[in-house]
Design an enzyme around this catalytic site. Sequence first.
Site, short mmCIF file in Angstrom:
data_model
loop_
_atom_site.label_atom_id
_atom_site.label_comp_id
_atom_site.label_asym_id
_atom_site.label_seq_id
_atom_site.Cartn_x
_atom_site.Cartn_y
_atom_site.Cartn_z
N ASP A 324 -14.93 14.82 10.80
CA ASP A 324 -16.19 14.10 10.89
C ASP A 324 -16.02 12.65 10.42
O ASP A 324 -15.33 12.38 9.43
CB ASP A 324 -17.24 14.81 10.02
CG ASP A 324 -18.62 14.24 10.18
OD1 ASP A 324 -19.11 14.18 11.32
OD2 ASP A 324 -19.21 13.84 9.15
N GLU A 353 -13.33 12.49 15.04
CA GLU A 353 -14.56 11.93 15.61
C GLU A 353 -14.46 10.40 15.56
O GLU A 353 -14.69 9.78 14.53
CB GLU A 353 -15.80 12.38 14.85
CG GLU A 353 -17.09 11.84 15.49
CD GLU A 353 -18.30 11.86 14.57
OE1 GLU A 353 -19.41 11.63 15.06
OE2 GLU A 353 -18.12 12.08 13.35
N ASP A 419 -24.79 15.37 18.57
CA ASP A 419 -25.18 13.99 18.28
C ASP A 419 -25.73 13.25 19.49
O ASP A 419 -25.94 12.03 19.43
CB ASP A 419 -23.98 13.22 17.73
CG ASP A 419 -23.62 13.62 16.30
OD1 ASP A 419 -24.56 13.90 15.53
OD2 ASP A 419 -22.43 13.65 15.97
#
Length: 582
Positions: A324, A353, A419
């Site tokens: 992340d 990410e 997201d």
Amino acid sequence: MQLEAFYHVSRDKWAYAYDPETIHLRVQTKRDDVDQLLIWTGDKYDWDGTFEELALEKAAHDDMFDYWEIEVRPKFKRLSYLFKLISGDETVYANDKGIHPAPPYPPGGNYEFAYIHDIDVFKVPEWAKEAVFYQIMPERFANGDPANDPEGTVPWGSSSKIDNFFGGDLKGVLDHLDYLGELGINAIYFTPIFQSPSYHKYDIVDYKQVDPHFGDNQLLKEVVQACHQRGIRVILDAVFNHCSEQFPPFQDVLKNGKQSPYKDWFHVNEFPLRVEDGIPTYDTFGFYANMPKFNTSNPEVKKYLLGVAEYWIREVELDGWRLDVADEIDHHFWRDFREVVKTANPEAYIVGEVWSDSLMWLQGDQFDSVMNYPFADKVLEFFNGGMDGYSFANSMGALLMRYPQQTNEVIFNMLCSHDTPRLLTRLGLDKRKLKLSVVFLFTYIGTPCIFYGDEVGITGEGDPDCRKSMEWNTHLQDRELFDFYQLMIALRKKYAALRKGRFRFLQAEPDNPCIVYERADQKTHFTVWMNNTPDYQVLSHPMETSDWRDALSGEEVRPHNGMMNVGLDPYGYRILFRTIKA
């Protein structure tokens, strides 16, 4: 020739070892400027005895440049080389010293790939090339054990909000593994599952405990074991950029300030810790005061987080990590992270990410892959009618040339995630456009991922609407869409050419939203025909061989006078293939 556009260097994505015997080379030239690009190769210690002249293939292009590629297997693992560029009557030669009108005397001044060391070869997990991922937010997937529901849990199917709970848990996942098997899934990416006050778990309190609302550590082990028995790999979300404000070391800093032994675990700009005009006096994820940012260069923090990464790899035989906010953590940390994780499991898949060009993380010392958001943006822009085939081919060519082949083969391709708005919503609720997008996803190079529920038609705008609870009522599911996903997954899993074969556009013209492209390996050749318009279209492309079949129906399809003509309904597609004879 416009020689200013020529570019090549003997490093990163332009010259790299693909395997212990093979070097990949790439060259950039001005679009439609060079007719032929040749390479002179040899061994610098025996140039005359090893000399070869080979032709590069034009592999991709964008709106300004052509990109040429070649695969070279030097006899002694060393390569000395220069390029010969031909355009009409003009010929020039390029080596490490510049561009020359006459052949420079080799090998002096040549580009050099000094030696292929096996330890330096960027190796990615082979299984990731075969994977079809399914992204699960455990809290929103299935409620298998109501006894562990948080206080105030809302009924399944209620409106998704930023702070409500539906009761999803790991038992719910365990109960629905047969569903994933039926769909054809062979890999799961879980969003965070560790102890946290939120439903999404991106603010972690205890990194070595499964959140009690999801189950416990033993249940996670059972889920992973059950997945492995079904041939399903599992990766978890590593939230190492920040933690929860309830994380005990941060609470100690809140309480004791400069006297806290943990004060250097975080990026504190001013004591005491507080929030002024909405801005914390310590660094955070975004400006969320409840998510303080770790100082990952601190040796104690690094030891703690790397210990977490190794613990779960060994404890539950984890198959990898998704990282992340990976671009906000220092590169030294990620290099050590890779060493620890790959030592614990050499086949672990590491996905960062990063939402933009990620080459600096993808050179063999940090990540295997990244979440390919630029892919999703371009694909959905095209199938939403936002660009013509020419612009789309340019966009995809630019993306392919960003990274080494190893990464392209396992780059994490998705069309939406937790997201972003849901896929069907992003495409204006037009299921025909969704199908075109999904066909492209499953016939493109890289590792595809489905966000839970897309396969049954779940819709939703951005967070929190995209994070709805999974629809398990079969009467409310789009079962025809499920069958379509199942069909595309099965097709990709059946043919290696759709997983590992080369990708190339065959037809992509200005002012024309229809495209034809191919995937091919040494055994099978696919061509994919797409009508991205609301009208019936007949697409034509030269095809010399006649042994083509429809990949979905098995129907034989024959070209006429060397031309394949394919009729397509509005927003329709057709996938043809042939077996390549030895």
